[in-house]
Design a protein around this motif. Structure first.
Motif, mmCIF file in Angstrom:
data_model
loop_
_atom_site.group_PDB
_atom_site.id
_atom_site.type_symbol
_atom_site.label_atom_id
_atom_site.label_comp_id
_atom_site.label_asym_id
_atom_site.label_seq_id
_atom_site.Cartn_x
_atom_site.Cartn_y
_atom_site.Cartn_z
ATOM 1 N N HIS A 35 0.833 -1.200 0.000
ATOM 2 C CA HIS A 35 0.000 0.000 0.000
ATOM 3 C C HIS A 35 0.869 1.251 0.000
ATOM 4 N N ILE A 36 0.303 2.315 -0.550
ATOM 5 C CA ILE A 36 0.875 3.649 -0.414
ATOM 6 C C ILE A 36 -0.028 4.370 0.574
ATOM 7 N N ILE A 37 0.540 4.806 1.681
ATOM 8 C CA ILE A 37 -0.218 5.544 2.687
ATOM 9 C C ILE A 37 0.332 6.959 2.676
ATOM 10 N N SER A 38 -0.553 7.954 2.591
ATOM 11 C CA SER A 38 -0.080 9.323 2.397
ATOM 12 C C SER A 38 -0.857 10.318 3.242
ATOM 13 N N ILE A 39 -0.180 11.424 3.524
ATOM 14 C CA ILE A 39 -0.823 12.591 4.128
ATOM 15 C C ILE A 39 -0.260 13.825 3.423
ATOM 16 N N GLN A 40 -0.997 14.909 3.532
ATOM 17 C CA GLN A 40 -0.500 16.197 3.052
ATOM 18 C C GLN A 40 -0.612 17.175 4.206
ATOM 19 N N ARG A 41 0.506 17.791 4.560
ATOM 20 C CA ARG A 41 0.500 18.825 5.586
ATOM 21 C C ARG A 41 1.316 19.992 5.096
ATOM 22 N N ASP A 42 0.799 21.174 5.336
ATOM 23 C CA ASP A 42 1.425 22.404 4.878
ATOM 24 C C ASP A 42 1.677 22.309 3.375
ATOM 25 N N HIS A 43 2.917 22.382 2.966
ATOM 26 C CA HIS A 43 3.240 22.366 1.540
ATOM 27 C C HIS A 43 4.088 21.162 1.173
ATOM 28 N N ALA A 44 3.809 20.020 1.804
ATOM 29 C CA ALA A 44 4.573 18.799 1.525
ATOM 30 C C ALA A 44 3.646 17.587 1.591
ATOM 31 N N PHE A 45 4.028 16.569 0.848
ATOM 32 C CA PHE A 45 3.310 15.294 0.845
ATOM 33 C C PHE A 45 4.229 14.247 1.473
ATOM 34 N N TYR A 46 3.681 13.455 2.358
ATOM 35 C CA TYR A 46 4.433 12.413 3.054
ATOM 36 C C TYR A 46 3.843 11.071 2.626
ATOM 37 N N LEU A 47 4.660 10.229 2.004
ATOM 38 C CA LEU A 47 4.202 8.931 1.510
ATOM 39 C C LEU A 47 4.993 7.822 2.180
ATOM 40 N N ALA A 48 4.293 6.769 2.566
ATOM 41 C CA ALA A 48 4.938 5.569 3.097
ATOM 42 C C ALA A 48 4.487 4.387 2.253
ATOM 43 N N VAL A 49 5.426 3.599 1.813
ATOM 44 C CA VAL A 49 5.126 2.376 1.081
ATOM 45 C C VAL A 49 5.236 1.239 2.092
ATOM 46 N N CYS A 50 4.137 0.492 2.262
ATOM 47 C CA CYS A 50 4.050 -0.504 3.326
ATOM 48 C C CYS A 50 3.617 -1.854 2.788
ATOM 49 N N SER A 51 3.977 -2.880 3.535
ATOM 50 C CA SER A 51 3.458 -4.211 3.240
ATOM 51 C C SER A 51 2.054 -4.314 3.828
ATOM 52 N N ASN A 52 1.401 -5.408 3.581
ATOM 53 C CA ASN A 52 0.014 -5.578 4.016
ATOM 54 C C ASN A 52 -0.147 -5.826 5.509
ATOM 55 N N GLU A 53 0.918 -6.118 6.220
ATOM 56 C CA GLU A 53 0.774 -6.560 7.597
ATOM 57 C C GLU A 53 0.768 -5.444 8.644
ATOM 58 N N ILE A 54 0.862 -4.206 8.264
ATOM 59 C CA ILE A 54 0.920 -3.105 9.227
ATOM 60 C C ILE A 54 -0.406 -2.356 9.246
ATOM 61 N N PRO A 55 -0.893 -1.969 10.425
ATOM 62 C CA PRO A 55 -2.137 -1.201 10.489
ATOM 63 C C PRO A 55 -1.970 0.188 9.849
ATOM 64 N N PRO A 56 -2.837 0.569 8.933
ATOM 65 C CA PRO A 56 -2.689 1.845 8.223
ATOM 66 C C PRO A 56 -2.756 3.068 9.136
ATOM 67 N N LEU A 57 -3.577 3.020 10.176
ATOM 68 C CA LEU A 57 -3.674 4.183 11.065
ATOM 69 C C LEU A 57 -2.381 4.423 11.830
ATOM 70 N N LEU A 58 -1.643 3.365 12.108
ATOM 71 C CA LEU A 58 -0.343 3.508 12.755
ATOM 72 C C LEU A 58 0.615 4.277 11.848
ATOM 73 N N VAL A 59 0.585 3.953 10.572
ATOM 74 C CA VAL A 59 1.463 4.620 9.605
ATOM 75 C C VAL A 59 1.046 6.084 9.425
ATOM 76 N N ILE A 60 -0.259 6.343 9.376
ATOM 77 C CA ILE A 60 -0.738 7.725 9.253
ATOM 78 C C ILE A 60 -0.290 8.552 10.454
ATOM 79 N N GLU A 61 -0.399 7.998 11.646
ATOM 80 C CA GLU A 61 0.058 8.695 12.854
ATOM 81 C C GLU A 61 1.562 8.953 12.797
#
Length: 106
Positions: free
Chosen positions: A53-79
């Motif tokens: 999965h690609i998990i992403s957030i946008q804050r201020d003027h930057a995008f933060y992307l994490a590429v993850c395997s299926n075994e990690i909870p997505p909300l943990l990565v967003i936090e």
């Protein structure tokens, strides 16, 4: 497990990338940016891509992307991504944009 983290500017340029355990191609960021432009910025925070999965957030003027395997909870990565953005804000001050990041990392 988080495989890679990418920080992008508002133009889609990769400002910072960090790979853990395996190398993820920058093609992931191109795929994300194509979807961002196609849907006028309305990209869901969790996208399926290849074997993970690609998990992403946008804050201020930057995008933060994490590429993850299926075994990690997505909300943990967003936090985790929000915490990275908060640390950048404390370190750089406002605004956290490509200029502030480039001045402090190159």
């Amino acid at each position: 497990m988080i495989k890679s983290i990418f920080i992008l500017s508002t133009s889609g340029e990769v400002l910072i990338e960090r790979h853990f355990r395996s190398h993820t191609s920058r093609a992931v960021t191109s795929h994300y940016w194509e979807l961002y432009n196609k849907y006028s910025g309305e990209v869901p925070p969790i996208l399926s891509f290849g074997d993970g999965h690609i998990i992403s957030i946008q804050r201020d003027h930057a995008f933060y992307l994490a590429v993850c395997s299926n075994e990690i909870p997505p909300l943990l990565v967003i936090e985790f991504l929000h915490r990275i953005a908060s640390i950048f804000l404390q370190y750089f001050g406002e605004p956290v944009d490509d200029i502030a990041i480039k001045d402090n990392f190159r």
